[in-house]
Design a protein around this motif. Structure first.
Motif, PDB file in Angstrom:
ATOM      1  N   VAL A  61      -9.566  20.481 -11.221  1.00 56.28           N
ATOM      2  CA  VAL A  61     -10.504  19.523 -11.826  1.00 56.28           C
ATOM      3  C   VAL A  61     -11.344  18.880 -10.739  1.00 56.28           C
ATOM      4  CG1 VAL A  61     -10.718  17.335 -13.072  1.00 56.28           C
ATOM      5  CG2 VAL A  61      -9.087  19.048 -13.864  1.00 56.28           C
ATOM      6  N   THR A  62     -10.706  18.449  -9.676  1.00 52.32           N
ATOM      7  CA  THR A  62     -11.433  17.788  -8.586  1.00 52.32           C
ATOM      8  C   THR A  62     -12.491  18.713  -7.998  1.00 52.32           C
ATOM      9  OG1 THR A  62      -9.531  16.410  -8.071  1.00 52.32           O
ATOM     10  CG2 THR A  62     -11.184  16.655  -6.345  1.00 52.32           C
ATOM     11  N   ALA A  63     -12.128  19.967  -7.746  1.00 49.49           N
ATOM     12  CA  ALA A  63     -13.088  20.923  -7.180  1.00 49.49           C
ATOM     13  C   ALA A  63     -14.246  21.173  -8.145  1.00 49.49           C
ATOM     14  CB  ALA A  63     -12.378  22.231  -6.839  1.00 49.49           C
ATOM     15  N   ALA A  64     -13.937  21.361  -9.424  1.00 42.34           N
ATOM     16  CA  ALA A  64     -14.990  21.620 -10.416  1.00 42.34           C
ATOM     17  C   ALA A  64     -15.901  20.403 -10.568  1.00 42.34           C
ATOM     18  CB  ALA A  64     -14.373  21.998 -11.757  1.00 42.34           C
ATOM     19  N   VAL A  65     -15.310  19.211 -10.649  1.00 47.12           N
ATOM     20  CA  VAL A  65     -16.101  17.993 -10.793  1.00 47.12           C
ATOM     21  C   VAL A  65     -17.015  17.805  -9.580  1.00 47.12           C
ATOM     22  CG1 VAL A  65     -15.959  15.464 -10.808  1.00 47.12           C
ATOM     23  CG2 VAL A  65     -14.580  16.804 -12.407  1.00 47.12           C
ATOM     24  N   THR A  66     -16.488  18.051  -8.394  1.00 46.57           N
ATOM     25  CA  THR A  66     -17.295  17.914  -7.177  1.00 46.57           C
ATOM     26  C   THR A  66     -18.486  18.858  -7.214  1.00 46.57           C
ATOM     27  OG1 THR A  66     -15.380  17.192  -5.900  1.00 46.57           O
ATOM     28  CG2 THR A  66     -17.243  18.084  -4.655  1.00 46.57           C
ATOM     29  N   ASP A  67     -18.257  20.106  -7.603  1.00 48.67           N
ATOM     30  CA  ASP A  67     -19.347  21.083  -7.667  1.00 48.67           C
ATOM     31  C   ASP A  67     -20.348  20.706  -8.759  1.00 48.67           C
ATOM     32  OD1 ASP A  67     -20.715  23.491  -6.885  1.00 48.67           O
ATOM     33  OD2 ASP A  67     -19.916  24.426  -8.715  1.00 48.67           O
ATOM     34  N   LEU A  68     -19.854  20.380  -9.939  1.00 48.62           N
ATOM     35  CA  LEU A  68     -20.746  20.038 -11.047  1.00 48.62           C
ATOM     36  C   LEU A  68     -21.534  18.751 -10.765  1.00 48.62           C
ATOM     37  CD1 LEU A  68     -18.375  21.016 -13.975  1.00 48.62           C
ATOM     38  CD2 LEU A  68     -20.575  22.094 -13.433  1.00 48.62           C
ATOM     39  N   LEU A  76     -15.284  39.222 -20.162  1.00 46.77           N
ATOM     40  CA  LEU A  76     -16.615  39.012 -20.734  1.00 46.77           C
ATOM     41  C   LEU A  76     -17.157  37.620 -20.396  1.00 46.77           C
ATOM     42  CD1 LEU A  76     -15.979  40.666 -24.199  1.00 46.77           C
ATOM     43  CD2 LEU A  76     -17.542  41.510 -22.428  1.00 46.77           C
ATOM     44  N   ILE A  77     -16.309  36.607 -20.495  1.00 50.74           N
ATOM     45  CA  ILE A  77     -16.743  35.248 -20.163  1.00 50.74           C
ATOM     46  C   ILE A  77     -17.085  35.148 -18.681  1.00 50.74           C
ATOM     47  CG2 ILE A  77     -15.980  32.849 -19.958  1.00 50.74           C
ATOM     48  CD1 ILE A  77     -14.388  33.336 -22.571  1.00 50.74           C
ATOM     49  N   SER A  78     -16.254  35.709 -17.831  1.00 54.91           N
ATOM     50  CA  SER A  78     -16.504  35.650 -16.391  1.00 54.91           C
ATOM     51  C   SER A  78     -17.829  36.313 -16.041  1.00 54.91           C
ATOM     52  CB  SER A  78     -15.360  36.310 -15.613  1.00 54.91           C
ATOM     53  OG  SER A  78     -14.198  35.539 -15.718  1.00 54.91           O
ATOM     54  N   GLU A  79     -18.091  37.459 -16.651  1.00 52.45           N
ATOM     55  CA  GLU A  79     -19.364  38.145 -16.401  1.00 52.45           C
ATOM     56  C   GLU A  79     -20.538  37.256 -16.784  1.00 52.45           C
ATOM     57  OE1 GLU A  79     -19.162  41.789 -18.628  1.00 52.45           O
ATOM     58  OE2 GLU A  79     -17.733  42.705 -17.223  1.00 52.45           O
ATOM     59  N   ARG A  80     -20.463  36.616 -17.944  1.00 47.90           N
ATOM     60  CA  ARG A  80     -21.551  35.756 -18.406  1.00 47.90           C
ATOM     61  C   ARG A  80     -21.684  34.507 -17.519  1.00 47.90           C
ATOM     62  NH1 ARG A  80     -24.936  38.482 -21.351  1.00 47.90           N
ATOM     63  NH2 ARG A  80     -25.809  36.469 -21.849  1.00 47.90           N
ATOM     64  N   MET A  81     -20.555  33.917 -17.146  1.00 47.47           N
ATOM     65  CA  MET A  81     -20.603  32.710 -16.316  1.00 47.47           C
ATOM     66  C   MET A  81     -21.167  33.024 -14.932  1.00 47.47           C
ATOM     67  SD  MET A  81     -19.550  30.151 -18.162  1.00 47.47           S
ATOM     68  CE  MET A  81     -20.353  30.943 -19.544  1.00 47.47           C
ATOM     69  N   HIS A  82     -20.721  34.119 -14.341  1.00 42.76           N
ATOM     70  CA  HIS A  82     -21.225  34.495 -13.014  1.00 42.76           C
ATOM     71  C   HIS A  82     -22.728  34.786 -13.061  1.00 42.76           C
ATOM     72  CE1 HIS A  82     -17.533  34.279 -10.789  1.00 42.76           C
ATOM     73  NE2 HIS A  82     -16.925  35.004 -11.706  1.00 42.76           N
ATOM     74  N   ALA A  83     -23.206  35.312 -14.188  1.00 44.19           N
ATOM     75  CA  ALA A  83     -24.637  35.588 -14.330  1.00 44.19           C
ATOM     76  C   ALA A  83     -25.456  34.295 -14.294  1.00 44.19           C
ATOM     77  CB  ALA A  83     -24.911  36.346 -15.626  1.00 44.19           C
ATOM     78  N   THR A  84     -24.844  33.159 -14.642  1.00 43.56           N
ATOM     79  CA  THR A  84     -25.552  31.876 -14.619  1.00 43.56           C
ATOM     80  C   THR A  84     -25.302  31.117 -13.322  1.00 43.56           C
ATOM     81  OG1 THR A  84     -23.747  30.626 -15.621  1.00 43.56           O
ATOM     82  CG2 THR A  84     -25.348  31.619 -17.114  1.00 43.56           C
ATOM     83  N   GLY A  85     -24.527  31.715 -12.404  1.00 41.48           N
ATOM     84  CA  GLY A  85     -24.223  31.051 -11.144  1.00 41.48           C
ATOM     85  C   GLY A  85     -23.024  30.137 -11.210  1.00 41.48           C
ATOM     86  N   VAL A  86     -22.265  30.208 -12.302  1.00 39.71           N
ATOM     87  CA  VAL A  86     -21.064  29.380 -12.453  1.00 39.71           C
ATOM     88  C   VAL A  86     -19.887  30.149 -11.868  1.00 39.71           C
ATOM     89  CG1 VAL A  86     -19.488  28.343 -14.132  1.00 39.71           C
ATOM     90  CG2 VAL A  86     -21.951  28.208 -14.491  1.00 39.71           C
ATOM     91  N   PRO A  87     -19.236  29.581 -10.855  1.00 41.16           N
ATOM     92  CA  PRO A  87     -18.170  30.321 -10.186  1.00 41.16           C
ATOM     93  C   PRO A  87     -16.830  30.319 -10.918  1.00 41.16           C
ATOM     94  CG  PRO A  87     -18.476  28.204  -9.129  1.00 41.16           C
ATOM     95  CD  PRO A  87     -19.534  28.322 -10.185  1.00 41.16           C
ATOM     96  N   SER A  88     -16.688  29.542 -11.992  1.00 38.51           N
ATOM     97  CA  SER A  88     -15.390  29.431 -12.641  1.00 38.51           C
ATOM     98  C   SER A  88     -15.545  29.284 -14.149  1.00 38.51           C
ATOM     99  CB  SER A  88     -14.631  28.223 -12.091  1.00 38.51           C
ATOM    100  OG  SER A  88     -13.468  27.970 -12.830  1.00 38.51           O
TER     101      SER A  88
END
Length: 157
Positions: free
Chosen positions: A72-79, A28-40
């Motif tokens: 963390v590094t990958a997420a921080v870079t994207d964010l 459920l969380i993944s579906e909602r996150m992907h709907a906002t363009g968040v890959p993780s």
């Protein structure tokens, strides 16, 4: 109990039921996150931790939310690329970076809060408000006991 016909031996095990519930929550969380363009799914705890604590090192951030350093590094870079975080060398130790959430990141976190609330509502739909509170309290005690994450007794979500 299980419409898919899981063996009764599994259905009688709390650990199996927790795993199945966790799987549904992640879905459920993944579906909602992907709907906002968040890959993780990890973006939400990362932003939430920074909103709560302020600027922190990437290593401390990963430890706090239980995320591997490379993730963390990958997420921080994207964010950071999306304008949700700022990253700069720590003035006290130039070998490490401090990360902080931006105003745009705070707004985005608020949007993600709404999506997580929706996912949580879907997951907990069969439970009454009292059952939800009891479940949250019991799960928080289990988490605190087994992995030592700080759990707020006042958090309503």
């Amino acid at each position: 109990m299980d419409p898919l016909g899981a063996p009764a031996r599994l259905q009688s095990r709390v650990i199996w039921l927790l795993g199945q519930t966790s799987n549904q929550g992640h879905r459920l969380i993944s579906e909602r996150m992907h709907a906002t363009g968040v890959p993780s799914r990890s973006y939400y705890p990362l932003l939430a931790a920074l909103a709560e604590t302020g600027a922190t090192s990437q290593a401390d951030l990963g430890r706090r939310i239980g995320l591997d350093r490379s993730d963390v590094t990958a997420a921080v870079t994207d964010l950071e690329g999306r304008g949700f975080l700022d990253r700069a060398p720590d003035p006290a130790d130039r070998r490490r970076n401090l990360v902080r959430i931006t105003a745009q990141g705070e707004r985005f976190l608020g949007e993600l809060d709404g999506h997580l609330d929706t996912a949580q509502e879907q997951l907990l739909a069969p439970l009454s408000p009292d059952e939800r509170r009891a479940l949250k309290d019991m799960l928080a005690r289990l988490v605190a006991h087994h992995i030592g994450l700080p759990i707020s007794d006042t958090e309503e979500r």
